[in-house]
Design an enzyme around this catalytic site. Sequence first.
Site, short mmCIF file in Angstrom:
data_model
loop_
_atom_site.label_atom_id
_atom_site.label_comp_id
_atom_site.label_asym_id
_atom_site.label_seq_id
_atom_site.Cartn_x
_atom_site.Cartn_y
_atom_site.Cartn_z
N LYS A 10 0.81 -1.22 0.00
CA LYS A 10 0.00 0.00 0.00
C LYS A 10 0.86 1.28 0.00
O LYS A 10 2.06 1.24 0.28
CB LYS A 10 -0.92 -0.03 1.22
CG LYS A 10 -1.96 -1.16 1.17
CD LYS A 10 -2.94 -1.01 2.33
CE LYS A 10 -3.99 -2.11 2.30
NZ LYS A 10 -5.01 -1.88 3.36
N ASN A 113 -2.03 0.22 6.76
CA ASN A 113 -1.54 -1.04 7.32
C ASN A 113 -0.65 -1.81 6.34
O ASN A 113 -0.50 -3.01 6.42
CB ASN A 113 -2.70 -1.89 7.86
CG ASN A 113 -3.71 -2.26 6.79
OD1 ASN A 113 -3.60 -1.82 5.65
ND2 ASN A 113 -4.68 -3.07 7.15
N HIS A 116 -2.32 -5.48 1.69
CA HIS A 116 -3.63 -6.13 1.58
C HIS A 116 -3.39 -7.55 1.08
O HIS A 116 -2.49 -7.78 0.28
CB HIS A 116 -4.52 -5.40 0.55
CG HIS A 116 -5.70 -6.24 0.13
ND1 HIS A 116 -6.87 -6.28 0.84
CD2 HIS A 116 -5.85 -7.12 -0.90
CE1 HIS A 116 -7.70 -7.13 0.26
NE2 HIS A 116 -7.11 -7.65 -0.81
N GLU A 127 -9.78 -10.67 -7.51
CA GLU A 127 -8.85 -9.57 -7.32
C GLU A 127 -7.68 -9.66 -8.31
O GLU A 127 -7.26 -8.66 -8.88
CB GLU A 127 -8.35 -9.56 -5.87
CG GLU A 127 -9.46 -9.17 -4.89
CD GLU A 127 -9.05 -9.28 -3.42
OE1 GLU A 127 -9.91 -9.01 -2.56
OE2 GLU A 127 -7.89 -9.61 -3.13
P1 CMP Z 1 -7.52 -4.37 3.71
O1 CMP Z 1 -7.11 -5.75 4.05
O2 CMP Z 1 -6.90 -3.74 2.54
O3 CMP Z 1 -9.12 -4.35 3.51
C1 CMP Z 1 -9.91 -3.22 3.79
C2 CMP Z 1 -9.13 -2.12 4.43
O4 CMP Z 1 -9.90 -1.15 5.07
C3 CMP Z 1 -8.26 -2.69 5.52
O5 CMP Z 1 -7.22 -3.44 4.98
C4 CMP Z 1 -7.86 -1.45 6.28
O6 CMP Z 1 -6.70 -0.82 5.77
C5 CMP Z 1 -9.07 -0.58 6.05
N1 CMP Z 1 -9.82 -0.48 7.29
C6 CMP Z 1 -10.39 -1.45 7.97
N2 CMP Z 1 -10.98 -1.00 9.08
C7 CMP Z 1 -10.76 0.32 9.11
C8 CMP Z 1 -11.10 1.36 9.99
N3 CMP Z 1 -11.81 1.12 11.11
N4 CMP Z 1 -10.69 2.59 9.68
C9 CMP Z 1 -9.99 2.82 8.54
N5 CMP Z 1 -9.64 1.87 7.67
C10 CMP Z 1 -10.02 0.63 7.94
#
Ligand code: CMP
Length: 139
Positions: A10, A113, A116, A127
Amino acid sequence: MTQRTFSIIKPDATRRNLTGQINAVIEAAGLRIVAQRRILMTRAQAETFYGVHKERPFFGELVDTMTSAPVVVQVLEGENAVPRYREVMGATNPDNAAEGTIRKLFALNVGENSVHGSDSDENAALEIAQFFKAEDIVG
Ligand code: CMP
């Protein structure tokens, strides 16, 4: 069973020049990067990709974040690649991620984070198809 999963490195990670370090963790875990491309996601691509989260309060922020800098889209191959990569990534919220996982090592917060990974075989196929043609994946 050899499987494929879809991964995104990311913007928070590409911005901090962590692509190689994250790839090293992926490879050390026994997963093989069989396709990889660095792109700047369009809003349309991010909205489609995260369509399942459309009604969530963080959807707008998620799309903003994912289009804020380049990402690296990848196809990973290996034994039970989908659950294996989820193990290697660690919990979505880095506060809950286990030691040694990518998110424990590198993630800033739940929205930034670092990676993904697909959550099922079915989603992995969808995907992967959004970003790669079959001939661009060389296992
Ligand atoms: P990802 O695995 O990419 O799938 C959805 C994404 O939404 C997740 O990782 C996080 O980066 C994001 N996400 C999930 N929960 C929250 C939250 N409470 N606030 C902001 N982003 C979120």
